[in-house]
Design a protein around this motif. Structure first.
Motif, PDB file in Angstrom:
ATOM      1  N   GLN A   1       0.801  -1.219   0.000  1.00  0.00           N
ATOM      2  CA  GLN A   1       0.000   0.000   0.000  1.00  0.00           C
ATOM      3  C   GLN A   1       0.835   1.271   0.000  1.00  0.00           C
ATOM      4  O   GLN A   1       0.361   2.315  -0.421  1.00  0.00           O
ATOM      5  CB  GLN A   1      -0.951  -0.002   1.201  1.00  0.00           C
ATOM      6  CG  GLN A   1      -1.947  -1.134   1.137  1.00  0.00           C
ATOM      7  CD  GLN A   1      -2.876  -1.153   2.327  1.00  0.00           C
ATOM      8  OE1 GLN A   1      -3.060  -0.158   2.996  1.00  0.00           O
ATOM      9  NE2 GLN A   1      -3.454  -2.299   2.604  1.00  0.00           N
ATOM     10  N   GLU A   2       2.057   1.180   0.511  1.00  0.00           N
ATOM     11  CA  GLU A   2       2.888   2.374   0.562  1.00  0.00           C
ATOM     12  C   GLU A   2       4.359   2.004   0.631  1.00  0.00           C
ATOM     13  O   GLU A   2       4.728   0.915   1.036  1.00  0.00           O
ATOM     14  CB  GLU A   2       2.514   3.258   1.751  1.00  0.00           C
ATOM     15  CG  GLU A   2       2.765   2.607   3.098  1.00  0.00           C
ATOM     16  CD  GLU A   2       2.371   3.488   4.265  1.00  0.00           C
ATOM     17  OE1 GLU A   2       1.863   4.593   4.049  1.00  0.00           O
ATOM     18  OE2 GLU A   2       2.587   3.062   5.405  1.00  0.00           O
TER      19      GLU A   2
ATOM     20  N   ASP B   1       8.967   6.677   3.371  1.00  0.00           N
ATOM     21  CA  ASP B   1       9.638   7.886   2.909  1.00  0.00           C
ATOM     22  C   ASP B   1      11.149   7.711   2.933  1.00  0.00           C
ATOM     23  O   ASP B   1      11.870   8.329   2.160  1.00  0.00           O
ATOM     24  CB  ASP B   1       9.218   9.087   3.765  1.00  0.00           C
ATOM     25  CG  ASP B   1       9.489  10.400   3.063  1.00  0.00           C
ATOM     26  OD1 ASP B   1       9.177  10.492   1.856  1.00  0.00           O
ATOM     27  OD2 ASP B   1      10.014  11.314   3.706  1.00  0.00           O
TER      28      ASP B   1
ATOM     29  N   GLN C   1      -0.930   3.755  -3.884  1.00  0.00           N
ATOM     30  CA  GLN C   1      -1.660   4.950  -4.275  1.00  0.00           C
ATOM     31  C   GLN C   1      -0.748   6.084  -4.725  1.00  0.00           C
ATOM     32  O   GLN C   1      -1.053   6.806  -5.648  1.00  0.00           O
ATOM     33  CB  GLN C   1      -2.526   5.445  -3.106  1.00  0.00           C
ATOM     34  CG  GLN C   1      -3.539   4.426  -2.626  1.00  0.00           C
ATOM     35  CD  GLN C   1      -4.759   4.367  -3.507  1.00  0.00           C
ATOM     36  OE1 GLN C   1      -5.216   5.382  -3.992  1.00  0.00           O
ATOM     37  NE2 GLN C   1      -5.282   3.174  -3.724  1.00  0.00           N
ATOM     38  N   GLN C   2       0.364   6.253  -4.014  1.00  0.00           N
ATOM     39  CA  GLN C   2       1.269   7.355  -4.318  1.00  0.00           C
ATOM     40  C   GLN C   2       2.686   7.005  -3.899  1.00  0.00           C
ATOM     41  O   GLN C   2       2.897   6.088  -3.126  1.00  0.00           O
ATOM     42  CB  GLN C   2       0.818   8.634  -3.612  1.00  0.00           C
ATOM     43  CG  GLN C   2       0.831   8.528  -2.091  1.00  0.00           C
ATOM     44  CD  GLN C   2       0.274   9.763  -1.415  1.00  0.00           C
ATOM     45  OE1 GLN C   2      -0.416  10.556  -2.035  1.00  0.00           O
ATOM     46  NE2 GLN C   2       0.586   9.931  -0.150  1.00  0.00           N
ATOM     47  N   LEU C   3       3.616   7.756  -4.421  1.00  0.00           N
ATOM     48  CA  LEU C   3       5.016   7.575  -4.048  1.00  0.00           C
ATOM     49  C   LEU C   3       5.378   8.606  -2.990  1.00  0.00           C
ATOM     50  O   LEU C   3       4.918   9.750  -3.049  1.00  0.00           O
ATOM     51  CB  LEU C   3       5.905   7.743  -5.277  1.00  0.00           C
ATOM     52  CG  LEU C   3       5.715   6.698  -6.375  1.00  0.00           C
ATOM     53  CD1 LEU C   3       6.569   7.037  -7.583  1.00  0.00           C
ATOM     54  CD2 LEU C   3       6.045   5.306  -5.866  1.00  0.00           C
ATOM     55  N   PRO C   4       6.203   8.231  -2.023  1.00  0.00           N
ATOM     56  CA  PRO C   4       6.595   9.186  -0.991  1.00  0.00           C
ATOM     57  C   PRO C   4       7.509  10.269  -1.550  1.00  0.00           C
ATOM     58  O   PRO C   4       8.161  10.078  -2.582  1.00  0.00           O
ATOM     59  CB  PRO C   4       7.331   8.319   0.031  1.00  0.00           C
ATOM     60  CG  PRO C   4       7.851   7.169  -0.761  1.00  0.00           C
ATOM     61  CD  PRO C   4       6.830   6.929  -1.844  1.00  0.00           C
TER      62      PRO C   4
ATOM     63  N   SER D   1      12.074  11.603  -4.695  1.00  0.00           N
ATOM     64  CA  SER D   1      12.746  12.664  -5.450  1.00  0.00           C
ATOM     65  C   SER D   1      14.251  12.703  -5.174  1.00  0.00           C
ATOM     66  O   SER D   1      15.011  13.275  -5.947  1.00  0.00           O
ATOM     67  CB  SER D   1      12.126  14.021  -5.129  1.00  0.00           C
ATOM     68  OG  SER D   1      12.287  14.333  -3.757  1.00  0.00           O
TER      69      SER D   1
END
Length: 92
Positions: A54-55, A58, A78-81, A85
């Motif tokens: 799910q994740e 970071d 759902q999203q990337l931490p 970057s």
């Protein structure tokens, strides 16, 4: 094939010489430990087919030499931490 792995121990971070971590097909894997940040030599992280993931922590941003991050089939992600970057060497 399906594996019953649902989590990795924090101690995975003690494998500091690890360059490749292959977890493809760990369909039950839900999270990755924060200890992952200690794998500073990790160049490849394969999470293909980890459909329950799910994740990402970071702390993944600490893996500065990571070149390959395979998230194919991680349907619940759902999203990337924001730490992603920091992965300036990421190629695929």
């Amino acid at each position: 094939g399906y594996t019953r792995v649902v989590e990795l121990p924090e101690e995975v971070g003690s494998l500091t010489g690890l360059e490749t971590l292959g977890l493809s097909g760990c369909e039950g894997l839900q999270t990755l430990p924060k200890g992952l940040r200690l794998l500073t030599g990790l160049q490849e992280l394969n999470l293909e087919g980890c459909v329950m993931l799910q994740e990402l922590p970071d702390e993944i941003g600490s893996l500065v030499v990571l070149r390959t991050l395979n998230l194919k089939g991680c349907k619940r992600l759902q999203q990337l931490p924001g730490g992603v970057s920091s992965l300036v060497g990421l190629q695929t």
